[in-house]
Design an enzyme around this catalytic site. Sequence first.
Site, mmCIF file in Angstrom:
data_model
loop_
_atom_site.group_PDB
_atom_site.id
_atom_site.type_symbol
_atom_site.label_atom_id
_atom_site.label_comp_id
_atom_site.label_asym_id
_atom_site.label_seq_id
_atom_site.Cartn_x
_atom_site.Cartn_y
_atom_site.Cartn_z
ATOM 1 N N GLY A 2 1.464 3.020 -2.570
ATOM 2 C CA GLY A 2 1.087 3.945 -3.640
ATOM 3 C C GLY A 2 1.721 3.637 -4.974
ATOM 4 O O GLY A 2 2.112 4.556 -5.694
ATOM 5 N N SER A 3 1.784 2.344 -5.347
ATOM 6 C CA SER A 3 2.385 2.026 -6.637
ATOM 7 C C SER A 3 1.549 2.585 -7.789
ATOM 8 O O SER A 3 2.102 3.005 -8.804
ATOM 9 C CB SER A 3 2.576 0.524 -6.789
ATOM 10 O OG SER A 3 1.391 -0.154 -6.484
ATOM 11 N N SER A 4 0.224 2.642 -7.629
ATOM 12 C CA SER A 4 -0.625 3.139 -8.731
ATOM 13 C C SER A 4 -0.370 4.616 -8.989
ATOM 14 O O SER A 4 -0.258 5.043 -10.144
ATOM 15 C CB SER A 4 -2.112 2.969 -8.414
ATOM 16 O OG SER A 4 -2.360 1.780 -7.770
ATOM 17 N N ALA A 34 2.308 6.307 -8.162
ATOM 18 C CA ALA A 34 3.686 6.496 -8.631
ATOM 19 C C ALA A 34 3.803 6.136 -10.110
ATOM 20 O O ALA A 34 4.435 6.867 -10.885
ATOM 21 C CB ALA A 34 4.651 5.661 -7.790
ATOM 22 N N ASP A 75 -1.751 11.046 -2.824
ATOM 23 C CA ASP A 75 -0.636 10.177 -3.194
ATOM 24 C C ASP A 75 0.066 10.688 -4.455
ATOM 25 O O ASP A 75 1.282 10.564 -4.602
ATOM 26 C CB ASP A 75 -1.115 8.722 -3.375
ATOM 27 C CG ASP A 75 -2.454 8.618 -4.098
ATOM 28 O OD1 ASP A 75 -2.990 9.665 -4.531
ATOM 29 O OD2 ASP A 75 -2.975 7.500 -4.234
ATOM 30 N N GLY A 86 0.800 -1.217 0.000
ATOM 31 C CA GLY A 86 0.000 0.000 0.000
ATOM 32 C C GLY A 86 0.833 1.266 0.000
ATOM 33 O O GLY A 86 0.409 2.274 0.556
HETATM 34 O O1 PMV Z 1 -4.825 3.296 1.238
HETATM 35 P P1 PMV Z 1 -4.012 4.433 0.795
HETATM 36 O O2 PMV Z 1 -2.629 4.427 1.327
HETATM 37 O O3 PMV Z 1 -4.061 4.620 -0.698
HETATM 38 O O4 PMV Z 1 -4.645 5.750 1.429
HETATM 39 C C1 PMV Z 1 -5.966 6.108 1.244
HETATM 40 C C2 PMV Z 1 -6.263 7.422 1.887
HETATM 41 C C3 PMV Z 1 -7.725 7.852 1.758
HETATM 42 O O5 PMV Z 1 -7.844 9.123 2.367
HETATM 43 C C4 PMV Z 1 -8.623 6.895 2.487
HETATM 44 C C5 PMV Z 1 -8.157 7.922 0.313
HETATM 45 C C6 PMV Z 1 -7.625 9.104 -0.463
HETATM 46 O O6 PMV Z 1 -7.508 8.981 -1.690
HETATM 47 O O7 PMV Z 1 -7.354 10.156 0.116
#
Ligand code: PMV
Length: 349
Positions: A131-133, A135, A176, A129
């Site tokens: 954030g590979s997508s 990135a 992200d 988790g």
């Molecule tokens: O699950 P992650 O690390 O992609 O984080 C999601 C964070 C949220 O606030 C729940 C969603 C978002 O896009 O902000």
Amino acid sequence: MCIGPNRDLKSSRWERQARELNKRVEISAPGKLMLFGEHAVIYNRPCIVTAVDQRMRVAAELTETKFVRLEAPDVGVKEYTELIGTEANSGLPKGARFTATAVRNFYHHYGIGSGVTIRTKSEFSSEFGFGSSSAVTTAVLKALSELFGVEISNKELFELSYKTVRDVQGVGSGFDLAAAIWGGTIYFRSGESEISPLEIDELPLTVGYTGIKADTPTLVRRVADFHLKHEDLANRIFDMMSDIVEQARDALTDLSVENLGELMNINQGLLDSLGVSSQELSQLVFAARHAGATGAKLSGAGGGDCMIALSLDQHRELVEQSIERIGGKVLKIRTGALGVHREQNSDTW
Ligand code: PMV
């Protein structure tokens, strides 16, 4: 503009530039860790995110064909080809859909129709988790802009990346993407697109992985249901999260580990009240706190994936041991990594 296979490939200014400038470029973009404000950020509250030193690498090469060709071995795509101007990505794994959609959006936006091969290589597993997508989306768009000599600001790169992510998964605040583009540690608010880099040192963070892969859109929908059912309560929780982010912004710049830790603990309590923590996350959070962490919380959507703990150097080893003892996996990462940028071309692909 209609971009199809019959279009005169020589007509575009960008394509002529690509032939003159660069036939092949390599780009890398970092993953991310949410520090404060997850979920509330979807409801136009701010959050704080840091870029981490695990990167997605993308190589883009011009070809004399009418196809977009993708190679993404990390997500099981050995070779995928698509006629430019078509949208036949059903059956493509999600990881590769971001790449295919990014290319389409870029081509459509700038009126390009040249053949291209894109290769992606991940330094991190998508299961953590990190954030590979986001990135890969950012790196592909940046690679195309470099390849075709299109000058693109960070803001424009963000807009195009955000459109791509929304096209593929429908939800997301874009925090992200901001981390992947700007790097460092960032104060981010989506609605008004406020992106302020914070001038801070690396953080003494430990990351613990629960071993459970979480699905962000599912958790975002869970919070949306909660919001629908308890609108007033949910808004007050989001407002408190927003206050935490503001205070954390100050604590981060003062490097006040104690204050930051307390704010993490309060943030975790609020996330729990939204129903996005889990037994596994809570166990790791409490193990870290008992071992001396100043603060600990889940990071990201919740439901699994990772937690983070902040500790002074003298407690760090014990915190890591405690997380591992109860079944978590400690991931070695560094915060505040560089944003998306061009790499020297290498022959190791
Ligand atoms: O699950 P992650 O690390 O992609 O984080 C999601 C964070 C949220 O606030 C729940 C969603 C978002 O896009 O902000």
